[in-house]
Design a protein around this motif. Structure first.
Motif, PDB file in Angstrom:
ATOM      1  N   LEU A  82       0.842  -1.188   0.000  1.00  0.00           N
ATOM      2  CA  LEU A  82       0.000   0.000   0.000  1.00  0.00           C
ATOM      3  C   LEU A  82       0.879   1.240   0.000  1.00  0.00           C
ATOM      4  CD1 LEU A  82      -2.545  -1.140   2.745  1.00  0.00           C
ATOM      5  CD2 LEU A  82      -2.673  -1.537   0.280  1.00  0.00           C
ATOM      6  N   ASP A  83       0.742   2.079  -1.025  1.00  0.00           N
ATOM      7  CA  ASP A  83       1.488   3.329  -1.131  1.00  0.00           C
ATOM      8  C   ASP A  83       0.498   4.474  -1.221  1.00  0.00           C
ATOM      9  OD1 ASP A  83       4.113   2.190  -1.190  1.00  0.00           O
ATOM     10  OD2 ASP A  83       3.740   1.578  -3.252  1.00  0.00           O
ATOM     11  N   TYR A 123       3.834  -0.843   3.692  1.00  0.00           N
ATOM     12  CA  TYR A 123       2.900   0.269   3.900  1.00  0.00           C
ATOM     13  C   TYR A 123       3.689   1.564   3.918  1.00  0.00           C
ATOM     14  CZ  TYR A 123      -0.767   3.151   6.024  1.00  0.00           C
ATOM     15  OH  TYR A 123      -1.704   4.131   6.274  1.00  0.00           O
ATOM     16  N   SER A 124       3.287   2.537   3.082  1.00  0.00           N
ATOM     17  CA  SER A 124       4.015   3.807   3.048  1.00  0.00           C
ATOM     18  C   SER A 124       3.056   4.966   2.863  1.00  0.00           C
ATOM     19  CB  SER A 124       5.063   3.804   1.929  1.00  0.00           C
ATOM     20  OG  SER A 124       4.447   3.770   0.662  1.00  0.00           O
ATOM     21  N   GLU A 125       3.420   6.092   3.475  1.00  0.00           N
ATOM     22  CA  GLU A 125       2.728   7.364   3.292  1.00  0.00           C
ATOM     23  C   GLU A 125       3.794   8.380   2.912  1.00  0.00           C
ATOM     24  OE1 GLU A 125       0.247   8.541   6.533  1.00  0.00           O
ATOM     25  OE2 GLU A 125      -0.535   6.519   6.866  1.00  0.00           O
ATOM     26  N   LEU A 126       3.788   8.789   1.654  1.00  0.00           N
ATOM     27  CA  LEU A 126       4.861   9.621   1.135  1.00  0.00           C
ATOM     28  C   LEU A 126       4.349  10.990   0.735  1.00  0.00           C
ATOM     29  CD1 LEU A 126       6.671   6.990  -1.104  1.00  0.00           C
ATOM     30  CD2 LEU A 126       7.248   7.678   1.224  1.00  0.00           C
ATOM     31  N   ASP A 127       5.174  12.032   1.036  1.00  0.00           N
ATOM     32  CA  ASP A 127       4.843  13.389   0.627  1.00  0.00           C
ATOM     33  C   ASP A 127       5.005  13.550  -0.865  1.00  0.00           C
ATOM     34  OD1 ASP A 127       4.134  14.578   3.043  1.00  0.00           O
ATOM     35  OD2 ASP A 127       6.223  14.824   3.626  1.00  0.00           O
ATOM     36  N   ASN A 128       4.249  14.477  -1.405  1.00  0.00           N
ATOM     37  CA  ASN A 128       4.430  14.866  -2.796  1.00  0.00           C
ATOM     38  C   ASN A 128       5.816  15.473  -2.963  1.00  0.00           C
ATOM     39  OD1 ASN A 128       4.335  15.934  -5.323  1.00  0.00           O
ATOM     40  ND2 ASN A 128       2.675  17.377  -4.917  1.00  0.00           N
ATOM     41  N   LYS A 160       7.590  -3.764   6.028  1.00  0.00           N
ATOM     42  CA  LYS A 160       8.148  -2.480   5.609  1.00  0.00           C
ATOM     43  C   LYS A 160       7.142  -1.383   5.930  1.00  0.00           C
ATOM     44  CE  LYS A 160       9.967  -0.145   1.460  1.00  0.00           C
ATOM     45  NZ  LYS A 160      10.271  -0.330   0.012  1.00  0.00           N
ATOM     46  N   LEU A 161       7.559  -0.402   6.744  1.00  0.00           N
ATOM     47  CA  LEU A 161       6.716   0.717   7.146  1.00  0.00           C
ATOM     48  C   LEU A 161       7.464   2.009   6.843  1.00  0.00           C
ATOM     49  CD1 LEU A 161       5.582  -0.649  10.639  1.00  0.00           C
ATOM     50  CD2 LEU A 161       4.303  -0.783   8.489  1.00  0.00           C
ATOM     51  N   ILE A 162       6.904   2.847   5.983  1.00  0.00           N
ATOM     52  CA  ILE A 162       7.569   4.069   5.556  1.00  0.00           C
ATOM     53  C   ILE A 162       6.633   5.262   5.756  1.00  0.00           C
ATOM     54  CG2 ILE A 162       8.727   5.272   3.650  1.00  0.00           C
ATOM     55  CD1 ILE A 162      10.168   2.745   4.495  1.00  0.00           C
ATOM     56  N   GLY A 163       7.188   6.358   6.308  1.00  0.00           N
ATOM     57  CA  GLY A 163       6.440   7.606   6.390  1.00  0.00           C
ATOM     58  C   GLY A 163       5.403   7.668   7.487  1.00  0.00           C
ATOM     59  N   ILE A 164       5.545   6.840   8.532  1.00  0.00           N
ATOM     60  CA  ILE A 164       4.613   6.885   9.654  1.00  0.00           C
ATOM     61  C   ILE A 164       5.404   7.116  10.941  1.00  0.00           C
ATOM     62  CG2 ILE A 164       3.071   5.288   8.468  1.00  0.00           C
ATOM     63  CD1 ILE A 164       3.917   3.159  10.535  1.00  0.00           C
ATOM     64  N   THR A 165       4.707   7.163  12.061  1.00  0.00           N
ATOM     65  CA  THR A 165       5.338   7.202  13.373  1.00  0.00           C
ATOM     66  C   THR A 165       4.827   6.029  14.190  1.00  0.00           C
ATOM     67  OG1 THR A 165       3.616   8.560  14.425  1.00  0.00           O
ATOM     68  CG2 THR A 165       5.394   9.723  13.285  1.00  0.00           C
ATOM     69  N   ILE A 166       5.697   5.487  15.025  1.00  0.00           N
ATOM     70  CA  ILE A 166       5.322   4.376  15.887  1.00  0.00           C
ATOM     71  C   ILE A 166       6.286   4.353  17.059  1.00  0.00           C
ATOM     72  CG2 ILE A 166       6.773   2.619  14.780  1.00  0.00           C
ATOM     73  CD1 ILE A 166       4.331   0.701  15.056  1.00  0.00           C
ATOM     74  N   LEU A 207      12.087   0.137   8.444  1.00  0.00           N
ATOM     75  CA  LEU A 207      11.321   1.255   8.997  1.00  0.00           C
ATOM     76  C   LEU A 207      11.905   2.566   8.490  1.00  0.00           C
ATOM     77  CD1 LEU A 207      10.681   0.509  12.801  1.00  0.00           C
ATOM     78  CD2 LEU A 207       8.965   0.728  11.004  1.00  0.00           C
ATOM     79  N   GLY A 208      11.093   3.398   7.883  1.00  0.00           N
ATOM     80  CA  GLY A 208      11.497   4.748   7.507  1.00  0.00           C
ATOM     81  C   GLY A 208      10.510   5.714   8.136  1.00  0.00           C
ATOM     82  N   LEU A 209      10.880   6.275   9.292  1.00  0.00           N
ATOM     83  CA  LEU A 209       9.919   6.985  10.133  1.00  0.00           C
ATOM     84  C   LEU A 209      10.035   8.497  10.011  1.00  0.00           C
ATOM     85  CD1 LEU A 209      10.069   4.822  13.383  1.00  0.00           C
ATOM     86  CD2 LEU A 209       8.650   4.532  11.352  1.00  0.00           C
ATOM     87  N   LEU A 210       8.955   9.165  10.380  1.00  0.00           N
ATOM     88  CA  LEU A 210       8.946  10.615  10.450  1.00  0.00           C
ATOM     89  C   LEU A 210       9.737  11.067  11.676  1.00  0.00           C
ATOM     90  CD1 LEU A 210       5.206  11.294   9.514  1.00  0.00           C
ATOM     91  CD2 LEU A 210       7.210  11.362   8.041  1.00  0.00           C
ATOM     92  N   PRO A 211      10.240  12.315  11.688  1.00  0.00           N
ATOM     93  CA  PRO A 211      11.131  12.757  12.776  1.00  0.00           C
ATOM     94  C   PRO A 211      10.395  13.204  14.029  1.00  0.00           C
ATOM     95  CG  PRO A 211      10.935  14.489  11.154  1.00  0.00           C
ATOM     96  CD  PRO A 211      10.172  13.317  10.600  1.00  0.00           C
ATOM     97  N   TYR A 212       9.338  12.491  14.387  1.00  0.00           N
ATOM     98  CA  TYR A 212       8.677  12.757  15.664  1.00  0.00           C
ATOM     99  C   TYR A 212       7.980  11.485  16.132  1.00  0.00           C
ATOM    100  CZ  TYR A 212       4.735  13.674  12.464  1.00  0.00           C
ATOM    101  OH  TYR A 212       3.792  13.585  11.465  1.00  0.00           O
ATOM    102  N   LEU A 213       7.599  11.476  17.399  1.00  0.00           N
ATOM    103  CA  LEU A 213       6.945  10.317  17.993  1.00  0.00           C
ATOM    104  C   LEU A 213       5.432  10.415  17.794  1.00  0.00           C
ATOM    105  CD1 LEU A 213       8.991  10.046  21.318  1.00  0.00           C
ATOM    106  CD2 LEU A 213       9.324   8.795  19.169  1.00  0.00           C
ATOM    107  N   PRO A 214       4.687   9.330  18.045  1.00  0.00           N
ATOM    108  CA  PRO A 214       3.235   9.379  17.833  1.00  0.00           C
ATOM    109  C   PRO A 214       2.520  10.466  18.641  1.00  0.00           C
ATOM    110  CG  PRO A 214       3.960   7.109  18.030  1.00  0.00           C
ATOM    111  CD  PRO A 214       5.144   7.959  18.360  1.00  0.00           C
ATOM    112  N   ASN A 215       3.095  10.866  19.778  1.00  0.00           N
ATOM    113  CA  ASN A 215       2.471  11.928  20.576  1.00  0.00           C
ATOM    114  C   ASN A 215       2.848  13.330  20.104  1.00  0.00           C
ATOM    115  OD1 ASN A 215       5.111  12.151  21.383  1.00  0.00           O
ATOM    116  ND2 ASN A 215       4.741  11.733  23.561  1.00  0.00           N
ATOM    117  N   GLY A 216       3.592  13.433  19.010  1.00  0.00           N
ATOM    118  CA  GLY A 216       3.965  14.724  18.456  1.00  0.00           C
ATOM    119  C   GLY A 216       5.303  15.251  18.927  1.00  0.00           C
TER     120      GLY A 216
END
Length: 469
Positions: free
Chosen positions: A220-221, A254-259, A294-300, A331-340
């Motif tokens: 899923l992309d 699973y990935s969520e990618l910016d434009n 594979k998890l990309i572009g999320i936080t966990i 894992l390719g994660l965003l630079p913050y934790l799930p709580n922001g």
């Protein structure tokens, strides 16, 4: 004379012409011998559109596809290895632009066509037996919804509250319950990360995937959502969706990618709103059945595979679980934790620094979890801050050509724009203990903007480890 050519030669010619579909069609008309060879390539990968709203999309319509694989054409079903199904919607409501009128009539018209397209596809494939192939879904809108004389405008990231929620095609529970199980689908791919794409709501995608009892791979992309509520809704859909996927599933991407053309940084978003990270334990249990995750572009939560207490030690609630199938993990994660909480500090007087504890916790948790992964071959963990600035952890193993023993390699790599920004990550004693690192292990600190630390484990797994399975 063509019928005298050896089968091996004809097969080589067919492979060479695979992307030239017009030539393949012509070759099938030469003789029965050629038809038997070239038709297999012609049907191996098909692009089918759901309707004729836009005849430039796909090789053929679903109606004509059904004609070709029915009756005397039943044998062609076994030739198909991948079916790309382009669902053609009447309106191009986009994912990235903000010019769409907040008119439910456009959305309803698209949803009605989407519903028919999915229902027709399931009806066409419901009677297939003894076949296995991949199914790729994507949505394409036809008509722009800009009124004459109006100028197209794009999303203003600073005015989030003024933007209409992005359109996503949906099926509801009452409609999904009518869909039959399809036993032919072994792999499902859904993508809306193209800038001209219209998306399928992730909750609907997971519901569709449940209709494939023999599904082995799900990829899923998605295009990343800009507003916080859409991000929370998608996270809830991911958390609930993976609980219901078939037990045959072995690969999950699973990935969520910016434009890529949007020049912006990911702003921290509190996805929990004071609650607990329910995705963490759900993903941990889900991973028990997988070979590849594979998890990309999320936080966990960093320690989602092996929960730790506040001091970084295994939590008392940790049980002796194992991942008997897991081989690769990325894992390719965003630079913050799930709580922001942001993972870097930007003091007024510089330099920029990272918060090391979340990286410690991931490396510690993975060290303990790896003891229960007998098939593990590689781990990739990366947090990107901006452009090519990142902190990365990598594990791999190899067989020594000298001793014929398996050895492990751990790498920590940090990169920043300037040597004046000391963001490099250095593992602490807790990480060393979790991975069984000893003083005999070689440590290197290379040069340049890449700050790298390498540990070589003399044997993999360490002799003191027990997988407990």
């Amino acid at each position: 004379m063509g019928n005298w050519l050896p089968l091996e030669v004809l097969s080589e010619v067919a492979e060479y012409l695979e992307e030239d579909r017009d030539s393949l069609v012509q070759c099938t008309l030469v003789c029965r011998w050629w038809k038997a060879v070239f038709e297999r390539l012609l049907y191996r990968k098909l692009d089918v559109r759901s309707n004729d709203l836009d005849t430039s999309i796909g090789d053929l319509s679903l109606t004509w596809f059904q004609v070709l694989i029915s009756g005397a054409g039943n044998t062609r079903r076994s030739f198909i290895k991948r079916l790309n199904y382009h669902i053609v919607l009447p309106y191009d409501l986009g994912v990235w632009s903000n010019h769409i009128p907040d008119d439910q009539a456009y959305r309803k018209a698209n949803d009605d066509v989407f519903r028919v397209a999915i229902t027709d596809l399931f009806a066409a494939l419901s009677l297939w037996e003894n076949t296995r192939f991949s199914l790729a879904l994507d949505l394409v809108g036809c008509q722009k919804t800009i009124e004459p004389g109006m100028e197209e405008t794009f999303f203003d990231w600073q005015e989030e509250e003024q933007a209409a929620a992005p359109y996503q095609a949906r099926l509801y529970s009452s409609e999904l319950s009518k869909l039959p199980d399809l036993w032919s689908i072994s792999k499902l791919l859904v993508s809306d990360d193209d800038i001209n794409s219209t998306g399928i709501w992730s909750g609907t995608t997971f519901e569709i995937a449940q209709c494939f009892p023999t599904l082995q791979t799900l990829e899923l992309d998605y295009a990343a959502h800009e507003d916080s509520e859409s991000q929370r809704e998608r996270r809830r859909a991911l958390t609930e969706g993976i609980k219901k996927l078939p037990p045959t599933l072995k690969t999950f991407h699973y990935s969520e990618l910016d434009n890529p053309i949007m020049e912006m940084e990911n702003e921290p978003v509190d996805l929990l709103l004071g609650g607990s990270d329910m995705l963490a334990p759900t993903m941990r249990d889900f991973a028990l059945q997988l070979r590849e995750l594979k998890l990309i572009g999320i936080t966990i939560s960093p320690d989602f595979l092996w929960p730790l207490d506040q001091t970084g030690k295994p939590a008392s609630s940790t049980t002796a679980v194992s991942w008997p199938h897991l081989e690769t993990f990325e894992l390719g994660l965003l630079p913050y934790l799930p709580n922001g909480e942001c993972l870097r500090k930007v003091p007024h007087d510089y330099p920029i620094t990272i918060k090391p504890e979340p990286f410690h916790r991931f490396c510690i948790a993975m060290g303990y979890a790896a003891r229960h992964m007998p098939r593990l071959t590689s781990i990739e963990y990366c947090v990107c801050f901006e452009d090519d600035c990142f902190n990365r952890f990598n594990f791999s193993h190899y067989v020594s050509k000298v001793t014929a023993t398996r050895k492990g390699i751990l790498r920590w790599i940090s990169r920043w724009h300037s040597e004046e920004c000391p963001v490099q990550y250095v593992p602490d004693e807790r990480v060393k203990n979790a991975w069984g690192w000893s003083q005999d292990t070689e440590v290197f600190n290379p040069y340049g903007l890449n700050k790298e630390i390498i540990w070589k484990l003399p044997c993999w797994p360490p002799e003191s480890w027990s997988y407990g399975i």
